[in-house]
Design a protein around this motif. Structure first.
Motif, PDB file in Angstrom:
ATOM      1  N   GLY A 199       0.809  -1.213   0.000  1.00 52.70           N
ATOM      2  CA  GLY A 199       0.000   0.000   0.000  1.00 52.70           C
ATOM      3  C   GLY A 199       0.837   1.255   0.000  1.00 52.70           C
ATOM      4  N   PRO A 200       0.288   2.375  -0.489  1.00 57.10           N
ATOM      5  CA  PRO A 200       1.038   3.638  -0.474  1.00 57.10           C
ATOM      6  C   PRO A 200       1.202   4.154   0.951  1.00 57.10           C
ATOM      7  N   VAL A 201       2.356   4.747   1.214  1.00 59.24           N
ATOM      8  CA  VAL A 201       2.613   5.315   2.538  1.00 59.24           C
ATOM      9  C   VAL A 201       3.232   6.699   2.367  1.00 59.24           C
ATOM     10  N   THR A 202       3.037   7.504   3.402  1.00 63.96           N
ATOM     11  CA  THR A 202       3.703   8.804   3.484  1.00 63.96           C
ATOM     12  C   THR A 202       4.753   8.715   4.577  1.00 63.96           C
ATOM     13  N   MET A 203       5.950   9.163   4.281  1.00 62.28           N
ATOM     14  CA  MET A 203       7.039   9.046   5.247  1.00 62.28           C
ATOM     15  C   MET A 203       7.777  10.368   5.375  1.00 62.28           C
ATOM     16  N   ARG A 204       8.478  10.512   6.483  1.00 60.15           N
ATOM     17  CA  ARG A 204       9.311  11.682   6.696  1.00 60.15           C
ATOM     18  C   ARG A 204      10.779  11.236   6.670  1.00 60.15           C
ATOM     19  N   ALA A 205      11.572  11.858   5.811  1.00 66.30           N
ATOM     20  CA  ALA A 205      12.989  11.495   5.698  1.00 66.30           C
ATOM     21  C   ALA A 205      13.744  11.938   6.945  1.00 66.30           C
ATOM     22  N   ARG A 206      14.577  11.074   7.449  1.00 67.77           N
ATOM     23  CA  ARG A 206      15.393  11.450   8.606  1.00 67.77           C
ATOM     24  C   ARG A 206      16.885  11.480   8.267  1.00 67.77           C
ATOM     25  N   ALA A 207      17.256  11.143   7.042  1.00 66.35           N
ATOM     26  CA  ALA A 207      18.663  11.177   6.631  1.00 66.35           C
ATOM     27  C   ALA A 207      18.733  11.395   5.135  1.00 66.35           C
ATOM     28  N   ALA A 208      19.815  12.025   4.689  1.00 66.35           N
ATOM     29  CA  ALA A 208      20.049  12.170   3.255  1.00 66.35           C
ATOM     30  C   ALA A 208      20.464  10.814   2.682  1.00 66.35           C
ATOM     31  N   ALA A 209      20.391  10.685   1.373  1.00 66.28           N
ATOM     32  CA  ALA A 209      20.710   9.404   0.728  1.00 66.28           C
ATOM     33  C   ALA A 209      22.124   8.949   1.048  1.00 66.28           C
ATOM     34  N   LYS A 210      23.064   9.885   1.110  1.00 68.40           N
ATOM     35  CA  LYS A 210      24.458   9.509   1.349  1.00 68.40           C
ATOM     36  C   LYS A 210      24.701   9.047   2.783  1.00 68.40           C
ATOM     37  N   ASP A 211      23.737   9.311   3.682  1.00 68.51           N
ATOM     38  CA  ASP A 211      23.864   8.898   5.078  1.00 68.51           C
ATOM     39  C   ASP A 211      22.903   7.778   5.432  1.00 68.51           C
ATOM     40  N   SER A 212      22.272   7.178   4.431  1.00 70.44           N
ATOM     41  CA  SER A 212      21.257   6.162   4.692  1.00 70.44           C
ATOM     42  C   SER A 212      21.891   4.820   5.022  1.00 70.44           C
ATOM     43  N   PHE A 213      21.038   3.898   5.462  1.00 70.25           N
ATOM     44  CA  PHE A 213      21.491   2.549   5.794  1.00 70.25           C
ATOM     45  C   PHE A 213      22.104   1.874   4.568  1.00 70.25           C
ATOM     46  N   LEU A 214      21.473   2.031   3.407  1.00 74.17           N
ATOM     47  CA  LEU A 214      21.980   1.400   2.186  1.00 74.17           C
ATOM     48  C   LEU A 214      23.345   1.967   1.806  1.00 74.17           C
ATOM     49  N   ALA A 215      23.492   3.289   1.910  1.00 73.67           N
ATOM     50  CA  ALA A 215      24.782   3.903   1.600  1.00 73.67           C
ATOM     51  C   ALA A 215      25.856   3.434   2.566  1.00 73.67           C
ATOM     52  N   GLU A 216      25.471   3.235   3.834  1.00 75.13           N
ATOM     53  CA  GLU A 216      26.442   2.744   4.810  1.00 75.13           C
ATOM     54  C   GLU A 216      26.907   1.336   4.450  1.00 75.13           C
ATOM     55  N   MET A 217      25.986   0.490   4.002  1.00 78.80           N
ATOM     56  CA  MET A 217      26.373  -0.862   3.610  1.00 78.80           C
ATOM     57  C   MET A 217      27.308  -0.826   2.402  1.00 78.80           C
ATOM     58  N   LEU A 218      27.040   0.057   1.454  1.00 80.69           N
ATOM     59  CA  LEU A 218      27.924   0.193   0.303  1.00 80.69           C
ATOM     60  C   LEU A 218      29.322   0.619   0.735  1.00 80.69           C
ATOM     61  N   ARG A 219      29.384   1.580   1.673  1.00 83.46           N
ATOM     62  CA  ARG A 219      30.694   2.037   2.151  1.00 83.46           C
ATOM     63  C   ARG A 219      31.428   0.920   2.879  1.00 83.46           C
ATOM     64  N   LEU A 220      30.690   0.124   3.645  1.00 86.27           N
ATOM     65  CA  LEU A 220      31.320  -0.991   4.353  1.00 86.27           C
ATOM     66  C   LEU A 220      31.910  -1.992   3.364  1.00 86.27           C
ATOM     67  N   MET A 221      31.169  -2.284   2.290  1.00 82.47           N
ATOM     68  CA  MET A 221      31.679  -3.224   1.289  1.00 82.47           C
ATOM     69  C   MET A 221      32.915  -2.667   0.610  1.00 82.47           C
ATOM     70  N   GLU A 222      32.900  -1.379   0.267  1.00 83.74           N
ATOM     71  CA  GLU A 222      34.053  -0.776  -0.385  1.00 83.74           C
ATOM     72  C   GLU A 222      35.262  -0.783   0.554  1.00 83.74           C
ATOM     73  N   ALA A 223      35.025  -0.457   1.831  1.00 90.64           N
ATOM     74  CA  ALA A 223      36.126  -0.444   2.797  1.00 90.64           C
ATOM     75  C   ALA A 223      36.702  -1.829   2.977  1.00 90.64           C
ATOM     76  N   ALA A 224      35.837  -2.841   2.956  1.00 89.95           N
ATOM     77  CA  ALA A 224      36.327  -4.206   3.128  1.00 89.95           C
ATOM     78  C   ALA A 224      37.226  -4.613   1.972  1.00 89.95           C
ATOM     79  N   GLU A 225      36.841  -4.235   0.746  1.00 88.28           N
ATOM     80  CA  GLU A 225      37.644  -4.612  -0.409  1.00 88.28           C
ATOM     81  C   GLU A 225      38.961  -3.857  -0.455  1.00 88.28           C
ATOM     82  N   GLY A 226      38.963  -2.625   0.059  1.00 94.30           N
ATOM     83  CA  GLY A 226      40.170  -1.814  -0.034  1.00 94.30           C
ATOM     84  C   GLY A 226      41.028  -1.833   1.203  1.00 94.30           C
ATOM     85  N   GLY A 227      40.626  -2.599   2.207  1.00 93.98           N
ATOM     86  CA  GLY A 227      41.367  -2.613   3.474  1.00 93.98           C
ATOM     87  C   GLY A 227      42.770  -3.174   3.318  1.00 93.98           C
TER      88      GLY A 227
END
Length: 753
Positions: free
Chosen positions: A327-355
């Motif tokens: 169903g459709p929902v209305t939400m309030r953003a609490r973080a920008a895209a670059k600070d989101s959970f998904l972006a954090e997971m991407l950064r973790l993966m990149e850090a793991a590969e480059g460690g």
């Protein structure tokens, strides 16, 4: 094959940067804060192809005022720059361009065509066509052609070889020239020298009616090298599909509801905290936020690995990348895209590969020292053969073979490929790793320290005596409890969901903060809350109760829910000979009860954060290497102080940032699974280093003594690199499938127990 590729070809896919690079304002908008006054900027640097490139880029950026450090990810050709607010980030791109590494702001979610693979395939096809036709000419010469026919065949071979080498060889020539023109060398330098010398010798012999020419060797050399390089690129991309697939979960934009009710579609980069967003059924949640209107089911498998969707309504927190199903929902953003959970997971993966682990630093250092050694060995070989009377022609042929066969490509690939594959396998098992070095540290642990609430338990109260309460009484309590978000009320409501279908209807329900809930129905007054408040006579009665007109109806007992897989994880770790310790800030009696339930003999309760750090320091002083598993704000110092650390995705932000590993699913089997996968990765790392060193130790003497032709050298060098990469990919088979790692370890531990 080699980790060095075509700078100019890779750059073809990169957007042209404005002269002087992006402005400070543009870079700040594309960057994210990482705490303690630091920012992180990710730049795409397509010309980075080997260990020498990585060090050059990192050192150049590190010399800029205000830059705390830079780390290159060889697999993604991306550099993460950490800088203080006083720094001038607009200097990043010009600094890299000045040393021969054009760069631009990175967009990890961009779904661009793989231009590098297309260029490699075209170059490979041309080289294969040329090699095939020149080989036909060579067969005619080998069959005993007369001098005139031989010279004609050589001329035709030269006519085919020249454009073939010019087109297909640019893969190596451009990279080598880029390095040399900036006063450096890389692994494509000896390859390019070998190709050009082989072609030059053949052309000389053709002009002088020589009996032998090596056009077939020069073109076949390029052909075999390109086979290895193309396979290497494909294997790298295959190993990185976890990151690419994760990026595809990101929405491209969102419908923003303005203050006047007007809707506007904005790209993801323009979504700011506080904005009101409309998310239709079937769309992905664009950024982290909270639902303020509407009811739906959310597919959270990306976050917690659970296949069953969860209900969501007003007040429900949602993470970027999860799927709105019904169903459709209305939400309030609490973080920008670059600070989101998904972006954090991407950064973790990149850090793991480059460690940088100890093994990776060792391999990088060895590869950087080995390149000058290769050129010196070729020169000494040439001079040695000249001294023993081999003649300049034979001496040069042997030197070319030495140049090619001893290129340290396999050595440079030995460790990073394992880290890339390990990061992917861990992600498939629901575990994010923030640093490649953590893969090494976790294999060294001999002690595991667990926090209690939120780690061994879920931090969610459950009603433990529901079976002792009459269904009708439980129904009344659940109906009242549904009007509160207090943990006790939620536990009662959850316990009654599967037991009671009909709930009484109340005339009124009100909440008394700090005391409980009061409801009226049929002239009766019901209270659910503290015994001293709900009962007329509460002597000897404590805890949460349900009363009717001041008289006790039912009492309720609660306990924290054990995290799924906690018992199996503890048994598996003990079976590995690890020491298990439970440290918690909860009451000592609760800690002792849980420790007894899980079979943990060492525990302590009523601890403050400083106590945990002191205990970890004492363990370290005794020579123990500790893995800390915790989640809360109070665990962050201990997570940072431990030799290695893990936290669940539900942990506080500071806890996730302090941990080396973050597990996304509810089950605690992630702990032994991460340990098992990391150990398998370390074993493959050692194997790869041994394979690379053994290959070079065997190949060099054979080449120096003239037993290897340039053509065979190309085949051997390509094969060694492919073997190293293929060995790294074995990690997927070594653990029987990472998706089943947790369950497999749990079953194994039960069998041992």
């Amino acid at each position: 094959m080699s980790c060095c590729g075509p700078a100019t070809l890779a750059l073809a896919a990169a957007p042209a940067a404005a002269e002087g690079g992006p402005s400070r304002e543009e870079i700040v908008l594309a960057s994210h804060r990482i705490g303690e006054g630091l920012w992180q900027t990710d730049l795409s640097v397509p010309a980075v192809h080997c260990g020498a490139c990585m060090r050059t880029v990192e050192n150049a950026l590190g010399r800029i005022d205000g830059v705390e450090g830079a780390r290159v990810n060889l697999s993604t050709r991306r550099v993460s720059v950490r800088w203080r607010e006083a720094a001038d980030p607009s200097a990043f791109v010009p600094t890299l361009a000045a040393i021969g590494y054009p760069a631009h702001l990175d967009d990890p979610a961009a779904d661009e065509r793989d231009e590098t693979l297309s260029s490699l395939v075209r170059a490979l096809a041309v080289a294969g066509f040329g090699a095939m036709n020149i080989m036909l000419m060579s067969v005619a010469v080998w069959s005993g052609a007369e001098a005139g026919a031989r010279d004609l065949f050589h001329l035709i071979s030269a006519a085919i070889a020249l454009p073939t080498i010019a087109y297909s060889g640019r893969v190596f020539f451009s990279s080598a020239w880029n390095a040399l023109s900036h006063g450096r060398t890389n692994m494509d330098v000896p390859i390019s020298i070998g190709i050009l010398i082989a072609f030059g010798m053949s052309l000389y012999d053709t002009v002088n009616s020589g009996a032998h020419a090596y056009f077939d060797a020069a073109v076949s050399l390029i052909f075999f090298l390109l086979i290895g390089r193309t396979l290497d690129h494909v294997m790298r991309e295959r190993a990185r599909t976890a990151v690419k697939g994760l990026a595809r979960f990101a929405a491209r934009g969102a419908h923003v509801v303005r203050g006047d009710g007007r809707q506007e579609y904005l790209p993801l980069s323009e979504i700011a905290p506080g904005m009101t967003l409309m998310v239709a059924a079937g769309e992905r949640i664009p950024v982290d936020g909270e639902i303020i209107a509407g009811q739906s089911d959310i597919d959270c498998s990306l976050v917690n690995g659970e296949s069953l969707p969860r209900e969501a309504g007003p007040g429900t927190a949602v993470e970027a990348g999860t799927l709105n199903l019904t169903g459709p929902v209305t939400m309030r953003a609490r973080a920008a895209a670059k600070d989101s959970f998904l972006a954090e997971m991407l950064r973790l993966m990149e850090a793991a590969e480059g460690g940088r682990s100890r093994y990776r630093r060792l391999a990088d250092r060895a590869a950087s020292l080995y390149a000058p050694f290769v050129h010196a060995a070729a020169l000494v070989t040439f001079l040695g053969w000249m001294l023993v009377g081999g003649g300049w022609h034979q001496s040069l042929t042997v030197a070319v073979a030495v140049l090619i066969i001893t290129c340290p490509c396999a050595l440079a690939l030995a460790v990073p490929m394992v880290q890339v594959v390990a990061a992917r396998r861990l992600f498939e098992a629901g575990i994010m790793v923030k640093d490649g070095g953590a893969l090494e540290r976790i294999t060294e642990i001999d002690t595991v320290v667990f926090d209690k609430t939120g780690t061994l338990t879920q931090g969610i109260l459950a009603l433990t005596n529901a079976g002792d309460i009459a269904p009708a009484e439980l129904a009344v309590a659940a109906a009242i409890a549904a009007h509160s978000r207090h943990p006790h009320a939620r536990a009662i409501a959850a316990a009654a969901q599967d037991r009671v279908r009909l709930a009484p209807v109340f005339d009124s329900v009100g909440e008394h903060p700090g005391l409980g809930l009061e409801a009226t129905a049929g002239g009766h007054v019901y209270r659910l809350g503290r015994a001293a408040w709900a009962l007329r006579d509460a002597s000897g009665i404590t805890g949460t109760v349900l009363s009717r007109n001041g008289r006790l109806v039912a009492g309720f007992s609660f306990a924290d829910r054990l995290r799924p897989g906690a018992q199996q994880a503890v048994r598996a770790l003990k079976a590995e000979g690890l020491r298990i310790v439970l440290l918690s800030g909860d009451r000592s009696d609760e800690v002792l009860r849980l420790a007894a339930e899980l079979g943990i003999t060492e525990c302590a309760g009523d601890l403050v954060p400083g106590d945990k750090v002191a205990i970890l320091a004492a363990l370290a002083a005794d020579g123990r290497k500790v893995l800390m598993v915790g989640d809360g704000l109070n665990d962050a110092p201990a997570l940072a102080a431990a030799h290695a650390s893990m936290a669940p995705a539900t942990a506080a932000d500071i806890g996730r940032n302090a941990a080396d590993f973050v597990f996304l699913r509810d089950g605690l089997e992630a702990v032994p699974a991460a340990l098992g996968l990391s150990r398998a990765a370390q074993a493959l790392t050692r194997q790869n280093l041994a394979l690379a060193l053994i290959y070079n130790a065997i190949a060099l003497p054979f080449a120096v003594f003239g037993f290897v032709t340039p053509l065979f050298a190309a085949v051997a060098m390509s094969s060694s690199s492919v073997i190293v990469v293929a060995n790294a990919l074995r990690l997927g088979r070594a653990d029987g499938g990472a998706r089943e790692a947790g369950r497999r370890v749990g079953r194994m531990s039960e069998a041992r127990a």
